[in-house]
Design an enzyme around this catalytic site. Structure first.
Site, PDB file in Angstrom:
ATOM      1  N   LYS A 280      -6.513   9.157  13.151  1.00 42.11           N
ATOM      2  CA  LYS A 280      -6.487   8.906  11.701  1.00 42.11           C
ATOM      3  C   LYS A 280      -7.828   9.304  11.094  1.00 42.11           C
ATOM      4  CE  LYS A 280      -5.360   5.066   8.503  1.00 42.11           C
ATOM      5  NZ  LYS A 280      -5.045   3.616   8.422  1.00 42.11           N
TER       6      LYS A 280
ATOM      7  N   SER B 253      -0.930   2.512   5.748  1.00 43.94           N
ATOM      8  CA  SER B 253      -1.667   3.707   5.401  1.00 43.94           C
ATOM      9  C   SER B 253      -1.771   4.747   6.505  1.00 43.94           C
ATOM     10  CB  SER B 253      -3.073   3.313   4.972  1.00 43.94           C
ATOM     11  OG  SER B 253      -3.774   2.745   6.074  1.00 43.94           O
TER      12      SER B 253
ATOM     13  N   SER C  30      -1.032  -1.471   8.276  1.00 48.17           N
ATOM     14  CA  SER C  30      -1.088  -0.004   8.229  1.00 48.17           C
ATOM     15  C   SER C  30      -0.754   0.738   9.509  1.00 48.17           C
ATOM     16  CB  SER C  30      -2.466   0.451   7.774  1.00 48.17           C
ATOM     17  OG  SER C  30      -2.524   0.384   6.380  1.00 48.17           O
TER      18      SER C  30
HETATM   19  N1  GLN Z   1      -0.798  -1.913   2.642  1.00 51.50           N
HETATM   20  C1  GLN Z   1      -1.942  -2.756   2.829  1.00 51.50           C
HETATM   21  C2  GLN Z   1      -3.001  -2.439   1.798  1.00 51.50           C
HETATM   22  O1  GLN Z   1      -2.782  -1.562   1.041  1.00 51.50           O
HETATM   23  C3  GLN Z   1      -2.465  -2.618   4.222  1.00 51.50           C
HETATM   24  C4  GLN Z   1      -3.294  -1.432   4.421  1.00 51.50           C
HETATM   25  C5  GLN Z   1      -3.871  -1.357   5.782  1.00 51.50           C
HETATM   26  O2  GLN Z   1      -3.438  -2.071   6.676  1.00 51.50           O
HETATM   27  N2  GLN Z   1      -4.908  -0.549   5.921  1.00 51.50           N
HETATM   28  O3  GLN Z   1      -4.029  -3.058   1.765  1.00 51.50           O
END
Ligand code: GLN
Length: 487
Positions: free
Chosen positions: A74, A149, A173
Site C-alpha cells: 500500500k 482505504s 481499511s
Molecule cells: N473508513 C475508515 C476511515 O475513513 C477507516 C479507514 C482506515 O481504516 N484507514 O477512517
C-alpha cells in the site's frame, strides 16, 4: 498460484523468479488500466531483484519463505527509492530514504515488491475514491468500489495481479476491502506489527496487515512481518507465536460468540443470511455457538470518528508542502504559503477531518468531544473483555452491505462512515480481526465474515478462519473475473 505454491515451484526450479515476476507484471499491465489498483508499478527493479534471487538460488543459497513471490505494498508504507504518495498531491514527490520495517522483513524473506497500491488519501475513506490518483474499481464489478482505504491491495489480490499484498487498517481499511473484493484480510493486534515507516493517520488505531488468496498465506505473511521492533516505540515486546504452526488443527469445542448488536436493521439481508450460514457451518465443525450482547457497539462510529480525526489533526500538521509535493505558487509570506499549499494539496475528505479533529480538541470542546470519546472507547474495550470471558472468538459481518456503486456515497460523508460500523470497534479495542469471504450476493458480489479474537491470539483467530475457509470452499465457486470473460 498462492504464495506457498509459487514459493514451492521456485524451490523445485519448475519456474524461475524472473518468470514468476514477468507473468505477474504482464497481468498487471493487462488488468490495471481497468482496475487502477496500482499507483506505481516497479517493473524494472522487480525484474532485477527476481534475477538476483535466481542467481542466488542457482548458487545454492538458502532463501526465505517468500523467495521469488511478488508482493504489492500500500502506498502509505515507505519503500526506499520508490515513491510513497499516500494517494495525496501533498506527498506526490515523496521518495523515502528508508524502508518501513514490514518492507524490510518481506524483502529479507525474499519477496519481490512489484508496485505500490492505491488508497484513499492518507487512508481516510471506505471506498478508495478519495485518491488523488483516481478511484480503484472492484474487479468483480467495475462500476463498484473495492472498499477502502486499502482498495488497491485488495483489488490487486482479488484480480490475481499479485498473490499477496500489505495494507493498513485504522477503522476497517484492510477488512472492508477484503470483504468487498472476496479475499482474506487481516488486521493484527495493535502493537504486534511494527509501524515504523507507515505514514501515520490515527496513531492509536493504525495497524499494518496482510491480504492473501488463502488464510494459509495470510498466516505466512503475518509470521514474516510480526514481532518487536526497536524503531517503533508502540511495538509490543511480547514473544511472537507462529500462526502457521497449528493452523490446520480442529476447532471442536471452541466457543464462538455472535454479538446481536452487529446484526442491526441496517444490515443488508443477503449479508445477514450468509453470516448466519457461516455460523451454522462453524457449529457443524464442532464450535459451540453463544449469542451475546456488546451494548456499546452503537457508539462505534461517533467514537471512532472523534478519536481518528483528533489524531489526524495532529499527525497531518507536519505537511507543509515545502519539500515533497505540490507547493502553492502564489503566496505572500510563509504562513500564506502553508495555508494555500495545504488548501490545494489536501483533498476535501482530509481537510474535513483536520477541521473536525481540530475542533474537537480545541479548548472549550475538548471535554465534550475528545475526552468523552476516550471514555466511551474504554467502554467499548470493556465489551470485548467481557465477551472474551465466555467465548474464544467472535463472529460478525465485516461490512453492512456488499460493495456499493462508485460515487454512491461520495456526496454524503456520514453514509460513507457507516460502512465501518462493524469494523471500527475492533481498532478502538486494539484486538485482531480477519475478514474471510463467506458467500456471494445475488449480483455476484463477494460477502465477508469477520472473526475477532482477544489481543495476541492470532494463532487461534487464524485457525478458526482456516477451518471455515476449508469447509466453505469459496475459491472453488469463484470462476473468472467478469472483465476476463469479455476477453
Ligand atoms: N473508513 C475508515 C476511515 O475513513 C477507516 C479507514 C482506515 O481504516 N484507514 O477512517
Amino acid at each position: 498460484m498462492g504464495v506457498r505454491e509459487l514459493r514451492a515451484a521456485f524451490e523445485e526450479r519448475s519456474v524461475s523468479a524472473e518468470e514468476i515476476c514477468g507473468a505477474h507484471l504482464e497481468r498487471m499491465e493487462r488488468l490495471n488500466p481497468d482496475i487502477n489498483a496500482f499507483i506505481c508499478i516497479t517493473a524494472e527493479p522487480a525484474l532485477e531483484r527476481a534475477r538476483d534471487l535466481d542467481r542466488r538460488h542457482a548458487a545454492g543459497e538458502t532463501l526465505g519463505p517468500l523467495a521469488g513471490v511478488p508482493i504489492a505494498v500500500k502506498d502509505n508504507i515507505c519503500t526506499r527509492g520508490t515513491h510513497t504518495t499516500c494517494g495525496s498531491k501533498i506527498l506526490a514527490n515523496h521518495v523515502p530514504i528508508y524502508d518501513a520495517t514490514v518492507v524490510r522483513r518481506i524483502l529479507e524473506a525474499g519477496a519481490v515488491i512489484v508496485g505500490k497500491t492505491n488508497l484513499d488519501e492518507f487512508a481516510m475513506g471506505s471506498s478508495t475514491e478519495n485518491s488523488a490518483f483516481g478511484p480503484t474499481k472492484n474487479p468483480w464489478d467495475l462500476e463498484r468500489v473495492p472498499g477502502g482505504s486499502s482498495g488497491g491491495s485488495a483489488a490487486a489480490v482479488a484480480s490475481e495481479m499479485v498473490p499477496a499484498a500489505l495494507g493498513s487498517d485504522t477503522g476497517g481499511s484492510i477488512r472492508l476491502p477484503g470483504s468487498f473484493c472476496g479475499v482474506p484480510a487481516l488486521k493484527p493486534t495493535y502493537g504486534s506489527v511494527s509501524r515504523y515507516g507507515l505514514v501515520a493517520f490515527a496513531s492509536s488505531l493504525d495497524q499494518i496487515g496482510p491480504f492473501g488468496k488463502t488464510v494459509d498465506d495470510v498466516a505466512l505473511l503475518l509470521d514474516t512481518i510480526t514481532g518487536h521492533d526497536p524503531c517503533d516505540s508502540t511495538s509490543s515486546p511480547q514473544p511472537v507465536q507462529s500462526s502457521v504452526k497449528g493452523l490446520e488443527e480442529s476447532i471442536t469445542g471452541l466457543r464462538v460468540g455472535v454479538p446481536s448488536e452487529y446484526f442491526s436493521s441496517a444490515l443488508d439481508e443477503e449479508v445477514e443470511r450468509s453470516v448466519e450460514e457461516a455460523v451454522k457451518l462453524l457449529e457443524s465443525l464442532g464450535a459451540v455457538i453463544n449469542r451475546l450482547s456488546m451494548p456499546n457497539t452503537r457508539f462505534a462510529i461517533p467514537t471512532y470518528y472523534l478519536v481518528a480525526t483528533a489524531e489526524t489533526s495532529s499527525n497531518l500538521a507536519r505537511y507543509d508542502g515545502v519539500r515533497y509535493g505540490v507547493r502553492a505558487k502564489e503566496n505572500r509570506d510563509l504562513r500564506g504559503m502553508y495555508r494555500s499549499t495545504r488548501s490545494s494539496g489536501f483533498g476535501s475528505e482530509v481537510k474535513r477531518r483536520i477541521m473536525l479533529g481540530t475542533y474537537s480538541l480545541s479548548s472549550g470542546y475538548y471535554d465534550d468531544y475528545y475526552l468523552k470519546a476516550m471514555k466511551v472507547r474504554s467502554l467499548i474495550r470493556r465489551d470485548f473483555d467481557e465477551a472474551f470471558r465466555n467465548v474464544d472468538v467472535l463472529v460478525t459481518p465485516t461490512a453492512p452491505t456488499p460493495a456499493f456503486r462508485l460515487g454512491e456515497k461520495m456526496a454524503r460523508p456520514l453514509d460513507m462512515y457507516m460502512s465501518d460500523i462493524c469494523t471500527a470497534t475492533i481498532n478502538l479495542a486494539g484486538v485482531p480481526a480477519i475478514s474471510v469471504p463467506c458467500g456471494w450476493s445475488r449480483q455476484r458480489l463477494p460477502l465477508g465474515l469477520q472473526i475477532i479474537s482477544p489481543h495476541f491470539q492470532e494463532p487461534k483467530l487464524l485457525r478458526v478462519a482456516r477451518a471455515y475457509e476449508k469447509a466453505r470452499c469459496f475459491r472453488d465457486e469463484q470462476g473468472p473475473l467478469p472483465l476476463e470473460k469479455k476477453g
